[in-house]
Design an enzyme around this catalytic site. Structure first.
Site, PDB file in Angstrom:
ATOM      1  N   GLU A 182      15.662 114.050  -1.963  1.00  0.00           N
ATOM      2  CA  GLU A 182      14.497 113.564  -1.224  1.00  0.00           C
ATOM      3  C   GLU A 182      13.306 113.358  -2.162  1.00  0.00           C
ATOM      4  OE1 GLU A 182      14.176 116.356   2.106  1.00  0.00           O
ATOM      5  OE2 GLU A 182      15.619 115.144   3.227  1.00  0.00           O
ATOM      6  N   ASP A 221      21.935 118.341   8.209  1.00  0.00           N
ATOM      7  CA  ASP A 221      20.633 118.982   8.049  1.00  0.00           C
ATOM      8  C   ASP A 221      20.276 119.789   9.293  1.00  0.00           C
ATOM      9  OD1 ASP A 221      18.186 119.653   7.096  1.00  0.00           O
ATOM     10  OD2 ASP A 221      17.262 117.695   7.394  1.00  0.00           O
ATOM     11  N   GLU A 271      13.632 123.364  13.344  1.00  0.00           N
ATOM     12  CA  GLU A 271      13.208 121.977  13.130  1.00  0.00           C
ATOM     13  C   GLU A 271      13.849 121.002  14.131  1.00  0.00           C
ATOM     14  OE1 GLU A 271      13.876 120.684   9.132  1.00  0.00           O
ATOM     15  OE2 GLU A 271      13.320 118.613   9.561  1.00  0.00           O
TER      16      GLU A 271
HETATM   17  C1  GCV Z   1      11.720 121.082   2.626  1.00  0.00           C
HETATM   18  C2  GCV Z   1      14.895 118.370   5.829  1.00  0.00           C
HETATM   19  C3  GCV Z   1      13.491 118.633   6.290  1.00  0.00           C
HETATM   20  C4  GCV Z   1      12.523 118.683   5.123  1.00  0.00           C
HETATM   21  C5  GCV Z   1      13.027 119.736   4.111  1.00  0.00           C
HETATM   22  C6  GCV Z   1      14.454 119.374   3.706  1.00  0.00           C
HETATM   23  C7  GCV Z   1      15.073 120.403   2.769  1.00  0.00           C
HETATM   24  O1  GCV Z   1      15.007 117.075   5.318  1.00  0.00           O
HETATM   25  O2  GCV Z   1      13.095 117.658   7.196  1.00  0.00           O
HETATM   26  O3  GCV Z   1      11.256 119.022   5.610  1.00  0.00           O
HETATM   27  O4  GCV Z   1      12.186 119.803   2.996  1.00  0.00           O
HETATM   28  O5  GCV Z   1      15.259 119.312   4.843  1.00  0.00           O
HETATM   29  O6  GCV Z   1      15.859 121.215   3.243  1.00  0.00           O
HETATM   30  O7  GCV Z   1      14.777 120.375   1.596  1.00  0.00           O
END
Ligand code: GCV
Length: 613
Positions: free
Chosen positions: A240, A319, A347
């Protein structure tokens, strides 16, 4: 902040404020036991260094004797206090944690915000600095030790400025926080930015460059001088848009080993996250499957990581969706130390407004993967500054249970939920049964309400709360349901992306045939027509409709039952507010999702219920 009003979420019987200056877990154990037991019942404490994290409880000359190592003695003290609070008889014998590392990973930023935080701001960061109320941090230490959690990774894996400074100009602030938590046997870990040498004048972050290696070695030396029991680093790299070794043509093993070697002389652990995939995917590309990414990247590296590297794998291939199969990576790396990562921060599972108790999920994961496949248990924290610590008072169960499963991955969800309920509320038996049974059902209810049958991702982009069936359909994140007028789901068998081939034979066979595939994963593995007939005779479309209607009704029933409980007033107000939101939310999910499938398929509900248009 007035710490006095913050009682620990589940140790409410411990009303004595923890004093400043406790020097060690042994001293904390003495304080807790002294404050709790009348002098004539005070257990005898025998400190035995060699016992480490473990403890033993015996009866000698009519008196309880607690023997334990450096941290074990404190865990044993809490075990004794638990039995006393719950009115159960003391379990004599020895106890030791199954996983030596039980890590709470906090996505806290130094401006005080928390990524995916649903319980208020950070407990220890504010305005770019480490800032906290020491009395509240002691309460936190009490809670973490009471649950058996022994490592706190304090900053976000997405390392935003100035978090880099926690190992540089603000190292003394890091050391002060570590000192606050030391008497509770909680060691600090930090997330580090792989590219940090670049901003420090080294000119590169190439892991094979000697100057880079030297820079990290020097940095490690200073960290351990300041924090001798520092636990190590956590790293999100090449994921990411975070920097990583790929920018220099190096593998994840080369990147991880470079950092691991810098911290090895101090016994440091390097937790390297396996959450890596192409987040710039073209939705038109139906062959690239995000679910396959981690296995494709890491499987060839099995056996190539140093001994102090732990590869941290999210429990599913995506995720933390409401339902995913276990990650095949967990079953495929026999020569690599692995950590299993779960997410207490809800989340995608209700954001601590809706109830989603995770214990049944973890039971399934450990039963499928086998507890011995991993060597550490980590969780994304659900903590924050809210008075009740976890936003929803019931979300504290997930934090408590994380510690319990880290200690004993064979834990029974019902037993742990009951223990938490008894410590927290001390209800009458029938009331406790009501609370426990609804909490244990909450996951399946939430799943029915939201994306059932393994669909996932039908949420509002970015916020990840609320229904949005096509929210992620045309995005770059590799998150598609591919619904059209005839069918829905992704074919991940050999006629599709062949993700299923990443599993060992037995699971592969289970998942690849829609007749044996567990129903709750059906549309994760298969693309099926709406008129296909399910095991109970209902069509797929009918099942999609029914689950959403049932999910809403069960949410109503759960609300009635839980709101009838005699909870303490401050918790009741929170539960009432959040239950109202959960009901609105369930209604919205029902109507949006059913309307979506109705519009696409044109198929009426067989039971003639109203679907909104
Ligand atoms: C910390 C998902 C979440 C992100 C998070 C990522 C991760 O994509 O939306 O906020 O980033 O996981 O686990 O690194």
């Amino acid at each position: 902040m007035n710490a006095a009003s913050y009682s620990p979420a589940w140790l409410r019987a411990l009303t004595a404020p923890l004093p400043e200056g406790l020097a060690s877990p042994l001293e904390t154990a003495r304080f807790e036991l002294n404050a709790f037991y009348p002098a004539d019942q005070m257990p005898e404490i025998c400190f035995r260094e060699e016992m480490g994290d473990s403890y033993r409880i015996e009866r000698a000359d009519g008196r309880l004797r607690l023997s334990g190592g450096k941290t074990g003695v404190l865990y044993g003290a809490y075990a004794l206090i638990f039995t006393s609070v719950c009115g159960t008889s003391v379990r004599l014998g020895s106890s030791a944690p199954y996983y030596p590392l039980r890590v709470l990973s906090c996505w806290d930023n130094m401006d005080g915000s928390v990524e995916r935080g649903y319980s208020g701001n950070s407990l220890w960061f504010e305005g770019g600095h480490v800032r906290y109320d020491p009395a509240r941090i002691r309460q936190l230490g009490r809670m973490l030790a009471g649950a058996g959690i022994n490592v706190l990774c304090v900053n976000n894996v997405n390392v935003h400025y100035p978090a880099q400074e926690l190992i540089a100009s603000q190292l003394n602030e890091t050391a002060a926080l570590a000192a606050e938590l030391r008497p509770f046997g909680v060691r600090l870990m930090l997330s580090v930015d792989f590219s940090m040498p670049l901003s420090q004048g080294v000119g590169t972050a190439d892991p094979l460059d000697e100057n880079v290696q030297r820079w990290w070695r020097e940095r490690a030396k200073r960290i351990w001088e300041a924090v001798p029991d520092f636990a190590g680093f956590m790293v999100k790299a090449d994921s990411e848009h975070r920097p990583g070794p790929n920018a220099y043509g190096r593998t994840h093993a080369e990147g991880a080993n470079m950092l691991a070697r810098a911290i090895a002389p101090y016994g440091g652990k390097l937790i390297w996250r396996a959450f890596v995939y192409d987040c710039m995917q073209d939705w038109r590309d139906t062959l690239t499957d995000r679910a396959k990414a981690a296995f494709e990247i890491y499987k060839p590296l099995d056996g190539r990581f140093d001994d102090n590297v732990i590869l941290q794998v999210k429990h599913g291939p995506f995720d933390f969706q409401v339902r995913e199969p276990v990650s095949p990576l967990l079953l495929s790396m026999p020569r690599t130390h692995l950590a299993l990562e779960v997410q207490l921060a809800q989340e995608y599972t209700g954001q601590q407004k809706d109830i989603y108790a995770m214990l049944p999920l973890w039971r399934e994961i450990f039963d499928t993967v086998g507890k011995d496949k991993v060597e550490a248990f980590t969780a994304v924290s659900n903590l924050g500054r809210d008075a009740n610590w976890t936003g929803h008072p019931f979300a504290a169960l997930n934090l408590f249970a994380f510690g319990a499963f880290g200690w004993d991955p064979d834990s029974d969800p019902e037993r742990v939920t009951r223990l938490w309920a008894r410590l927290t509320y001390g209800l009458k038996p029938a009331e406790e049964d009501t609370l426990v049974s609804w909490l244990l059902r909450s996951r399946s209810i939430y799943e029915k309400c939201t994306s059932n049958l393994g669909l996932g991702w039908m949420v509002t982009p970015n916020t990840h709360y609320g229904p949005n069936p096509w929210g992620y359909e045309f995005q770059s994140w590799g998150t598609y349901n591919r619904a059209d007028r005839n069918a829905v789901g992704v074919d991940r068998t050999k006629t599709g992306t062949n993700y299923v081939s990443q599993y060992p034979e037995e699971l592969k066979r289970l998942y690849e045939d829609p007749r044996s595939c567990p129903e709750n994963l059906l549309l994760f593995f298969h693309r099926l027509r709406y008129d296909c007939v399910m095991a109970d005779g209902r069509t797929l479309i009918q099942r999609l409709y029914d689950d959403h209607f049932d999910g809403f009704m069960e949410t109503e029933e759960m609300a009635r039952a839980l709101l009838s409980l005699p909870l303490p007033q401050e918790d009741m107000e929170q539960v009432e507010d959040r239950m109202r939101l959960q009901l609105e939310n369930a209604r919205e999910w029902r109507d949006v999702t059913n309307t979506f499938f109705h519009r696409l398929s044109g198929v009426e509900d067989a039971r003639g219920r109203k679907i909104y248009e």
